[in-house]
Design a protein around this motif. Structure first.
Motif, PDB file in Angstrom:
ATOM      1  N   UNK A  49       1.864  -5.882 -25.236  1.00 24.15           N
ATOM      2  CA  UNK A  49       2.978  -5.980 -26.035  1.00 24.15           C
ATOM      3  C   UNK A  49       3.221  -5.809 -24.199  1.00 24.15           C
ATOM      4  N   UNK A  50       4.725  -6.219 -24.172  1.00 20.93           N
ATOM      5  CA  UNK A  50       5.471  -6.750 -23.440  1.00 20.93           C
ATOM      6  C   UNK A  50       6.753  -7.253 -22.419  1.00 20.93           C
ATOM      7  N   UNK A  51       7.216  -6.446 -21.956  1.00 26.55           N
ATOM      8  CA  UNK A  51       8.627  -6.075 -21.731  1.00 26.55           C
ATOM      9  C   UNK A  51       9.166  -7.631 -20.870  1.00 26.55           C
ATOM     10  N   UNK A  52      10.195  -7.682 -21.418  1.00 28.76           N
ATOM     11  CA  UNK A  52      11.098  -9.083 -20.903  1.00 28.76           C
ATOM     12  C   UNK A  52      12.030  -8.357 -20.165  1.00 28.76           C
ATOM     13  N   UNK A  53      12.288  -8.452 -18.631  1.00 30.97           N
ATOM     14  CA  UNK A  53      13.294  -7.724 -17.920  1.00 30.97           C
ATOM     15  C   UNK A  53      14.081  -8.744 -17.090  1.00 30.97           C
ATOM     16  N   UNK A  54      15.066  -8.901 -16.787  1.00 29.81           N
ATOM     17  CA  UNK A  54      16.245  -9.846 -16.275  1.00 29.81           C
ATOM     18  C   UNK A  54      16.162  -9.962 -14.752  1.00 29.81           C
ATOM     19  N   UNK A  55      14.665  -8.726 -14.395  1.00 32.15           N
ATOM     20  CA  UNK A  55      14.500  -8.867 -12.444  1.00 32.15           C
ATOM     21  C   UNK A  55      13.624 -10.056 -12.686  1.00 32.15           C
ATOM     22  N   UNK A  56      12.523 -10.065 -14.278  1.00 32.85           N
ATOM     23  CA  UNK A  56      11.820 -11.417 -13.732  1.00 32.85           C
ATOM     24  C   UNK A  56      12.161 -11.872 -13.901  1.00 32.85           C
ATOM     25  N   UNK A  57      12.988 -12.477 -15.149  1.00 33.66           N
ATOM     26  CA  UNK A  57      13.192 -14.192 -15.515  1.00 33.66           C
ATOM     27  C   UNK A  57      14.850 -14.080 -15.713  1.00 33.66           C
ATOM     28  N   UNK A  58      15.458 -13.266 -14.438  1.00 32.24           N
ATOM     29  CA  UNK A  58      16.604 -13.967 -14.154  1.00 32.24           C
ATOM     30  C   UNK A  58      17.839 -12.746 -14.906  1.00 32.24           C
ATOM     31  N   UNK A  59      19.013 -12.672 -14.326  1.00 32.15           N
ATOM     32  CA  UNK A  59      20.089 -11.630 -14.855  1.00 32.15           C
ATOM     33  C   UNK A  59      20.680 -12.707 -15.915  1.00 32.15           C
ATOM     34  N   UNK A  60      20.417 -14.477 -16.228  1.00 31.72           N
ATOM     35  CA  UNK A  60      21.487 -14.675 -17.522  1.00 31.72           C
ATOM     36  C   UNK A  60      20.271 -15.258 -19.029  1.00 31.72           C
ATOM     37  N   UNK A  61      19.291 -14.475 -18.460  1.00 35.20           N
ATOM     38  CA  UNK A  61      18.566 -13.769 -20.009  1.00 35.20           C
ATOM     39  C   UNK A  61      19.865 -13.596 -21.069  1.00 35.20           C
ATOM     40  N   UNK A  62      19.065 -14.566 -22.365  1.00 34.52           N
ATOM     41  CA  UNK A  62      19.284 -14.229 -23.901  1.00 34.52           C
ATOM     42  C   UNK A  62      18.804 -13.521 -24.574  1.00 34.52           C
ATOM     43  N   UNK A  63      18.051 -14.581 -24.909  1.00 33.63           N
ATOM     44  CA  UNK A  63      16.722 -14.364 -25.532  1.00 33.63           C
ATOM     45  C   UNK A  63      15.165 -14.864 -25.700  1.00 33.63           C
ATOM     46  N   UNK A  64      14.257 -14.564 -26.236  1.00 32.38           N
ATOM     47  CA  UNK A  64      12.985 -15.270 -26.151  1.00 32.38           C
ATOM     48  C   UNK A  64      12.554 -15.123 -27.503  1.00 32.38           C
ATOM     49  N   UNK A  65      11.595 -16.341 -27.516  1.00 34.91           N
ATOM     50  CA  UNK A  65      11.096 -16.441 -29.241  1.00 34.91           C
ATOM     51  C   UNK A  65       9.085 -17.033 -27.833  1.00 34.91           C
ATOM     52  N   UNK A  66       8.646 -16.782 -29.252  1.00 38.64           N
ATOM     53  CA  UNK A  66       6.945 -17.375 -28.766  1.00 38.64           C
ATOM     54  C   UNK A  66       7.189 -18.676 -29.845  1.00 38.64           C
ATOM     55  N   UNK A  67       6.669 -19.494 -29.476  1.00 38.95           N
ATOM     56  CA  UNK A  67       5.520 -20.152 -30.731  1.00 38.95           C
ATOM     57  C   UNK A  67       4.868 -21.276 -30.402  1.00 38.95           C
ATOM     58  N   UNK A 112       2.614  10.093 -32.287  1.00 38.01           N
ATOM     59  CA  UNK A 112       3.659   9.413 -32.004  1.00 38.01           C
ATOM     60  C   UNK A 112       4.290   8.713 -31.264  1.00 38.01           C
ATOM     61  N   UNK A 113       2.848   8.165 -30.575  1.00 38.06           N
ATOM     62  CA  UNK A 113       2.804   7.654 -29.043  1.00 38.06           C
ATOM     63  C   UNK A 113       2.497   5.975 -29.455  1.00 38.06           C
ATOM     64  N   UNK A 114       1.838   5.208 -30.599  1.00 40.52           N
ATOM     65  CA  UNK A 114       1.777   3.450 -31.656  1.00 40.52           C
ATOM     66  C   UNK A 114       1.055   3.034 -30.051  1.00 40.52           C
ATOM     67  N   UNK A 115       2.046   1.625 -29.678  1.00 37.61           N
ATOM     68  CA  UNK A 115       1.264   0.967 -28.937  1.00 37.61           C
ATOM     69  C   UNK A 115       1.839   0.888 -27.319  1.00 37.61           C
ATOM     70  N   UNK A 116       0.895   1.419 -26.510  1.00 40.52           N
ATOM     71  CA  UNK A 116       1.497   1.120 -25.283  1.00 40.52           C
ATOM     72  C   UNK A 116       1.512   0.039 -24.271  1.00 40.52           C
ATOM     73  N   UNK A 117       3.024   0.031 -23.454  1.00 37.30           N
ATOM     74  CA  UNK A 117       2.972  -1.749 -23.033  1.00 37.30           C
ATOM     75  C   UNK A 117       1.843  -2.071 -22.040  1.00 37.30           C
ATOM     76  N   UNK A 118       0.903  -2.840 -22.331  1.00 38.53           N
ATOM     77  CA  UNK A 118       0.128  -3.791 -21.219  1.00 38.53           C
ATOM     78  C   UNK A 118       0.112  -4.668 -20.727  1.00 38.53           C
TER      79      UNK A 118
END
Length: 501
Positions: A191-209, A257-263
């Motif tokens: 699981x990964x976090x998509x953040x504006x700090x990493x990818x830029x302030x203008x990021x609006x959407x993300x997909x995997x393909x 209740x914890x699920x899957x951690x971000x790794x």
């Protein structure tokens, strides 16, 4: 000169099949050749055998029709659809948000529910095989394939700052989260976090393909990143579903209740593989060698499609495709789903199948040429005759997709039969529609199949051509209806008279 290959009749193919000496792949191809030959016979036709309405959306995939938000499943294997299973009614908390069908060692329906559970259900019985709790913190809503039938992802909703936070000048750094899984056996990649700090302030959407993380920006650009590189560099820990993890304080991964951690944690922005500015943040990659299709984000390029080499971004000769449509619905273009590397471009009155020619090591740009083209029959007369016999001269030009014209509505590719099924409509309001079967290699028209129900182009339609079955799903306001056609033998009057004699 090589000897010509003799064409084999369906009878001979059946005889070959009965010997049992054919390999599995060869046998499957022969079966499809036989079925294709049967479908194209005048003595066979697609007859409407079943209809069903619903207040909720209807989905079709791989011989199965899903009603009531994937709660009820019907199989299309028989002469008429039959109930395969009906799941117990779910509460609002357990509402199904999205689903994916996996057809492999087992036929599995992957289901994502509103309370963040991912279920693995038997696609044949609806039996629950496995459940995974994703997270108490991130609201997941969407399922999608990264690599079809191998790797899929679960995408969360976008985090948006509240009005109070915006007034206080507090920005929301985290845009969304992605959870990536191997489908069989079901196993978490990360699981990964998509953040504006990493990818830029203008990021609006993300997909995997296809192993690529595609990030869209408000500046009308798309950047591509290698998911393999992301996993290798930024994954902090591997873990397995059902096992205890130190990231969870020794709790079991995938359980409430914890699920899957971000790794997967980004320490910096990964290197950009490819970047392009495009209209609607839409870019397609495919062809042999690799090319991409996009529309530049400028008003004067609206309606055009540019085909460029992925290696150096050089525009191909004849690489700007423009149908100059004057219609309510725009034309569309994509790489052909038959993996031939060709391109299919569909407008209201024309279907162009294009191919890319390249001379290796020549230094010359590739060239886009027409493989074949399919056109509708158009009556361009400006004089029409009314029902009373009075002639009327038309004072204005009609749109390319006007109901008075024959109009291409959609194109469906049947990969096992290698046929293109083209829906053509004509007539205002509830007009008539037919499905035309064309050879995928030459474009030659082979058969016309008429749909019984009227086709109102103001409503949403889907059509699926799946071997001996045609499924037409239409949405009329808040109601949905599914029509099923099955291949049957047509009884002619001559047949009846011959049997009587």
């Amino acid at each position: 000169m090589a000897p010509c290959r003799r064409r084999t009749s369906s009878t001979e193919l059946l005889s070959l099949r009965s010997t049992g000496s054919l390999q599995a792949g060869t046998l499957s191809r022969l079966n499809m050749r036989i079925l294709r030959g049967v479908i194209l016979q005048d003595s066979r036709n697609f007859i409407k055998v079943w209809s069903k309405t619903s207040k909720s959306s209807i989905a079709y995939e791989n011989g199965k029709i899903y009603f009531e938000n994937y709660q009820n499943c019907y199989s299309c294997v028989h002469s008429q659809p039959q109930v395969l299973y009906k799941l117990p009614k779910r509460s609002k908390l357990e509402k199904i948000e999205d689903a994916l069908l996996y057809c492999g060692v087992q036929n599995i329906l992957l289901v994502l529910t509103a309370n963040n559970f991912l279920y693995r259900l038997s696609a044949e019985t609806g039996e629950e095989l496995q459940r995974v709790y994703l997270s108490p913190h991130h609201k997941f809503r969407y399922l999608g394939w990264d690599v079809s039938q191998e790797i899929f992802y679960v995408k969360s909703i976008q985090n948006k700052a509240t009005s109070l936070a915006r007034q206080a000048g507090i920005t929301q750094d985290t845009l969304m989260h992605l959870a990536i899984f191997h489908v069989f056996p079901l196993q978490i990649v990360g699981i990964m976090e998509i953040s504006k700090k990493v990818f830029g302030n203008g990021v609006t959407d993300v997909v995997l393909s296809q192993g690529v993380l595609a990030v869209s920006y408000s500046s009308k650009s798309v950047k591509l990143y290698s998911f393999e590189h992301i996993v290798n560099k930024y994954m902090t820990k591997k873990f397995a579903l059902g096992q205890k993890s130190s990231l969870h304080g020794g709790k079991t991964v995938g359980e409430a209740p914890l699920g899957i951690p971000v790794n997967i944690h980004f320490s910096d922005c990964p290197p950009v593989l490819f970047e392009v500015s495009c209209s609607d943040n839409s870019v397609q990659i495919g062809g042999y060698p690799w090319h991409y299709i996009y529309t530049p984000p400028h008003k004067y390029h609206k309606g055009t499609h540019h085909i460029c080499s992925l290696v150096d971004s050089v525009l191909a000769t004849n690489g700007i495709q423009d149908m100059k449509c004057c219609s309510l619905e725009t034309d569309w273009i994509s790489f052909h789903p038959d993996d031939s590397g060709r391109i299919i471009h569909v407008g209201p009155s024309t279907i162009n199948v294009l191919k890319i020619l390249t001379e290796l090591n020549s230094g010359l740009p590739s060239e886009v040429v027409e493989d074949f083209s399919i056109s509708t029959h158009r009556n361009n007369n400006v004089i029409s005759v009314t029902s009373s016999g009075r002639t009327v001269k038309r004072r204005f030009d009609l749109l390319d997709d006007d109901p008075e014209h024959e109009t291409f509505r959609m194109v469906e590719y049947e990969d096992e039969l290698d046929l293109l099924a083209v829906v053509v409509t004509e007539g205002e309001g509830e007009g008539r529609a037919e499905v035309r079967l064309h050879d995928n290699k030459s474009g030659k028209l082979l058969r016309k199949l008429h749909l019984v129900e009227p086709w109102d182009e103001t409503f949403r339609h889907e059509l699926f051509f799946d071997k001996d079955t045609i499924v037409h799903i239409e949405q009329k306001n808040n109601n949905f209806c599914c029509h099923v056609y099955k291949l049957q033998r047509t009884v002619f009057l001559s047949d009846v008279l011959n049997n009587c004699c």
